[in-house]
Design an enzyme around this catalytic site. Structure first.
Site, short mmCIF file in Angstrom:
data_model
loop_
_atom_site.label_atom_id
_atom_site.label_comp_id
_atom_site.label_asym_id
_atom_site.label_seq_id
_atom_site.Cartn_x
_atom_site.Cartn_y
_atom_site.Cartn_z
N ARG B 243 0.96 -1.14 -0.31
CA ARG B 243 -0.10 0.02 -0.28
C ARG B 243 1.21 1.28 -0.01
O ARG B 243 0.35 2.72 0.69
CB ARG B 243 -0.69 0.13 1.12
CG ARG B 243 -1.91 -1.41 1.95
CD ARG B 243 -2.55 -0.68 2.57
NE ARG B 243 -3.72 -1.73 2.17
CZ ARG B 243 -4.03 -2.86 3.59
NH1 ARG B 243 -3.35 -2.45 4.88
NH2 ARG B 243 -4.92 -4.07 3.69
N ILE B 315 -5.07 -4.86 -5.02
CA ILE B 315 -6.40 -4.59 -5.90
C ILE B 315 -7.52 -4.51 -3.82
O ILE B 315 -7.60 -3.33 -3.57
CB ILE B 315 -7.50 -5.89 -6.11
CG1 ILE B 315 -6.83 -6.01 -7.27
CG2 ILE B 315 -9.04 -5.60 -5.93
CD1 ILE B 315 -6.69 -4.91 -8.31
N ASP B 316 -6.72 -4.67 -2.87
CA ASP B 316 -6.83 -4.15 -1.17
C ASP B 316 -8.33 -4.30 -1.12
O ASP B 316 -9.17 -3.50 -1.19
CB ASP B 316 -6.34 -3.90 -1.20
CG ASP B 316 -5.83 -3.39 0.00
OD1 ASP B 316 -6.43 -4.11 1.06
OD2 ASP B 316 -5.56 -1.56 0.91
N HIS B 317 -9.56 -5.32 -2.08
CA HIS B 317 -10.68 -5.72 -1.73
C HIS B 317 -10.84 -5.07 -0.88
O HIS B 317 -10.35 -6.50 0.16
CB HIS B 317 -11.09 -6.62 -2.98
CG HIS B 317 -12.49 -7.16 -3.07
ND1 HIS B 317 -13.03 -6.93 -3.54
CD2 HIS B 317 -13.29 -7.90 -2.08
CE1 HIS B 317 -14.52 -7.06 -3.77
NE2 HIS B 317 -14.63 -7.55 -2.69
#
Lengths: 386, 427
Positions: B243, B315-317
């Protein structure tokens, strides 16, 4: 629409005739085209003047023996105060009642917010009761906007008025401050232009203040010089960019001796903005240059928890550095007036005796103006053509 | 399993550096041929006219959240797999922050047994079910207080170690990196100083002042990255930095890589598309951690991807239910969904507008994430088995409940019309 100069006649006219242009005071002839009042960042000079002059008519109404008009008869104004408030809520409630609206009050203590209901659910419940306008306060920024968007999405004509959201804005407070000082200068025709080239200092915890933010927008729109003062922890230098468009990258051009990083005027001519005048905003990390020759000094409430989050060493030191005292007012214009949005921490933001001195303090006028200004806002929203 | 002939498809294969229009024949799960024209195909081959379509190796997501176990109302493993497939992903790596957390071999075993590809999935039209891998927690319950049984966890089938949350103390980080050194597993750390960020909900700047939202200073990330890089330099355990969101972070990582430190890095897809001024809408789906940055940050991240400083786009969905997210911006939990939206939006906004090439984008979504996970990257070469994604950059669709496979709808693009949609994946 017919130009009309007789104030009391116009008042009668716009009170009773729905659909008739509501303000026709000489220069200003306009209809109100704003369903929601959420922020002052995009208010136009015409809108400010419309609010000021409408409020002035209501001030006259409030001086009558019968202080009530039927302008919003049959309409429902819901005060949705998710954050506890007595003063602002009372002021809005009285304003709505003076306009003959029915009022509903929502308080979080008695609500179902703890039962898994979302803020939009609450708003929709009041909508289903037939609410015409919602006055919303929330401890977090953006909630009035979110509710306004939801109402628009649902296709209903419900106006939302921001009565204070987090650290974002408190438009009605800034407008009542504006009305208070403009009527002091010209009680008959208060308008934005009477503040041109006045010097106004805003002192204290700017960072956490929604009142300061709304006041920065309104006062810089008037052509006044606005000087912010506070310690760096409560007045970050980023405030220099506050009134800039996000695309503008104007750098400080002139540095002052006492504050090498600050004190430079941020004069921005902004062709797309809502004001034709350049917004003039100055920052100071010490009080004296902000007060020098100031016409008005606005003080802000200091929350006591600022000490625990390493923003201030003590209230004592704050008062020493930034407290408004009789001595310090010597630096200002001889006829300087002091404002405070209340409630005041006596002896912190402002010395106790000064607060009660009618020669300097406008604090009780602010409260009185509040009802007239809020009547004007509710009235204008009720007459909105959009 | 059916055979497929992709006629005149735009083949984008980062491993071989291919980006050209060609025919591709897929037979029994393997690439049988790649040629400008393939006239002879087995009898039962499904022939597709792929003019205008893009074929690439299956996308690999470095880290995302499932709801299940514990928060099935947000997302189940099944809905997550369906969403991933609909977005072009053939592998997704889950963060361990579930309830219970993936912090012991039994939880890993449970997750693996519940996310296996069903053997019955032979229906030719069915999209391939993506592989779900998982990160094992670094700390028990992902609480940042006590190490998990790292050595045992390392052999239980996890791809690597990550909490997906900041490690709260440097001494703990130091001991973790020391202990993990011989285990030879990928380690992913989110560098974020919670104390500096305390109370903040968007990037500190003129916008945060204007919007009245408490700011998170850039140094909440950069100071934490600096600390982690110092630990890596001293200890030698390779670390993946999750991130990454600021321009200064890109500089720090570039310097670290130039010094030869064993680090890789990823940003998230939303940080490549949006900046903090978008928060003007107060849409709770824009409440992200780390927060959206400035335009300068966004450009630096894109340049970082081009220069290989930022290896991958994650994606860090992060699914949440409507009632969990329908709060004031600051009160809503951070995160947004993305598996079904990332490829169309990145393609439309970056590739179509020339910010990244098709190969650069596909590399950051497929090859590099696999490498960060120490998995063999997918490639499309004749004679090799392959995971495939077929994408139509021109298909227009609207993001709605009915069009999303995910159970959650927390995205700023909800209700909006997008261009670009994945047609199918194969694996």
């Amino acid at each position: 629409m017919q130009p009309e100069n007789n104030l009391s006649l116009v008042t009668e006219q716009f009170m009773y005739a729905e659909g008739v242009p509501f303000v026709s005071f000489g220069m200003v002839t306009s209809t109100w085209n704003r369903r929601h009042i959420l922020s002052l960042s995009d208010f136009t000079p015409l809108e400010y003047d419309t609010v000021l002059q409408t409020a002035n008519s209501f001030r006259e109404v409030l001086s009558r023996r019968t202080k009530k008009v039927p302008a919003l008869q049959g309409q429902v104004v819901a005060n949705l105060f998710f954050e506890p408030s007595t003063r602002t809520r009372s002021s809005f409630e009285l304003a709505a009642k003076r306009l003959s609206a029915d009022t509903l009050n929502f308080a979080p203590g008695t609500s179902s917010l703890s039962k898994g209901e979302t803020i939009l659910d609450t708003a929709k419940t009041y909508l289903a009761m037939g609410t015409d306008m919602m006055v919303i306060r929330h401890r977090e920024a953006g909630v009035p906007q979110a509710i306004a968007q939801e109402m628009d999405r649902l296709g209903v004509r419900v106006g939302v008025l921001n009565a204070g959201d987090g650290q974002h804005e408190h438009p009605s407070q800034a407008l009542l401050d504006l009305f208070t000082i403009c009527t002091l200068i010209d009680s008959e025709y208060p308008s934005l232009s009477v503040l041109k080239d006045k010097k106004i200092a805003i002192v204290g915890d700017i960072l956490h203040s929604r009142v300061a933010r709304s006041n920065i927008w309104s006062l810089t729109a008037s052509g006044a010089e606005v000087h912010l003062a506070g310690p760096p922890t409560l007045l970050p230098k980023l405030f220099a960019e506050f009134v800039q468009e996000s695309t503008a990258s104007s750098q400080p051009s002139e540095l002052k001796r006492h504050n090498p990083e600050l004190g430079s005027p941020h004069m921005l001519t902004n062709p797309t903005a809502s004001t034709l005048l350049p917004r003039r905003l100055f920052l100071h990390w010490d009080l004296e240059p902000a007060l020098k020759n100031a016409d008005f000094v606005m003080t802000l409430r200091l929350q006591k928890e600022r000490m625990t989050s390493h923003l201030l060493p003590s209230l004592r030191e704050y008062h020493q550095q930034f407290g408004i005292t009789r001595d310090r007012l010597q630096l200002c214009h001889p006829e300087v007036k002091v404002l405070h949005p209340g409630p005041v921490n006596r002896g912190v933001e402002i010395s106790s005796d000064l607060m009660d001195d009618p020669n300097f303090s406008l604090i009780s006028q602010q409260v009185t103006s509040g009802v007239a200004v809020r009547m004007a806002l509710l009235y204008l929203m009720g007459s909105s053509k959009v | 399993m059916t055979n497929e002939l992709f006629q005149q498809v735009r083949l984008v294969d980062p491993v071989s550096g291919t980006d050209r229009v060609t025919d591709v024949l897929w037979v029994d799960g393997k690439i049988a041929a790649i040629a400008p024209e393939i006239p002879d195909v087995p009898v039962d081959t499904h022939i597709r006219d792929c003019r205008g379509l893009v074929l690439g190796p299956g996308l690999v997501d470095l880290y995302s959240y499932s709801g299940e176990p514990g928060f099935e109302e947000r997302e189940t493993l099944t809905s997550l797999q369906q969403a991933a497939a609909a977005g072009g992903f053939t592998r997704v790596t889950l963060l361990p922050d579930t309830h219970p957390a993936i912090d012991n071999p039994a939880s890993v075993g449970w997750l693996r047994s519940h996310s296996q590809r069903p053997e019955s999935n032979k229906h030719p039209a069915a999209a391939a079910v993506p592989t779900l891998d998982c990160w094992g927690a670094l700390t028990q319950g992902v609480k940042g207080q006590q190490m998990t049984e790292l050595a045992e966890l390392a052999t239980s089938g996890i791809v690597g170690f990550a909490d997906g949350q900041p490690i709260p103390s440097l001494s703990m980080l130091r001991r973790l990196l020391e202990y993990l050194r011989p285990l030879k597993k990928p380690v992913a750390i989110w560098c974020f100083d919670r104390e500096l960020a305390a109370g903040g909900v968007m990037r500190e700047g003129a916008e945060s002042l204007r919007f009245g939202l408490p700011g998170i200073p850039e140094m909440a990330e950069t100071s934490a990255i600096t600390s982690v890089l110092e630990c890596v330099a001293a200890i030698g355990t390779p670390v993946h930095l999750m991130r990454v969101s600021t321009a200064r972070s890109v500089e720090l990582i570039q310097t670290a890589k130039a010094r030869g430190l064993p680090v890789t890095a990823s940003t998230t897809w939303m940080h490549l598309l949006l900046t903090s001024d978008a928060v003007a809408s107060y849409d709770p789906s824009l409440h992200l951690k780390p927060p959206l940055g400035s335009q300068a940050d966004r450009i630096a991240l894109l340049q970082g991807i081009q220069a290989g400083v930022i290896d991958a786009i994650a994606i860090d969905h992060r699914p949440y239910t409507y009632e969990e997210k329908t709060l004031a911006f600051a009160e809503a939990p951070p995160g947004a969904i993305g598996l079904e939206l990332a490829l169309p939006l990145l393609w439309q906004n970056l590739v179509e507008l020339g910010a990244l090439s098709a190969l650069e984008l596909w590399q950051a979504l497929s090859m590099r994430p696999a490498e960060c996970l120490e998995q063999p990257p997918g490639q499309i070469v004749a004679g090799r088995s392959a995971e495939l994604t077929l994408f139509n950059p021109r298909q227009v669709w609207t993001v709605e409940n009915q069009t999303l496979k995910s159970r959650a709808i927390n995205t700023p693009w909800f209700g909006k019309q997008l261009m670009g949609r994945v047609i199918q994946t194969w694996s």
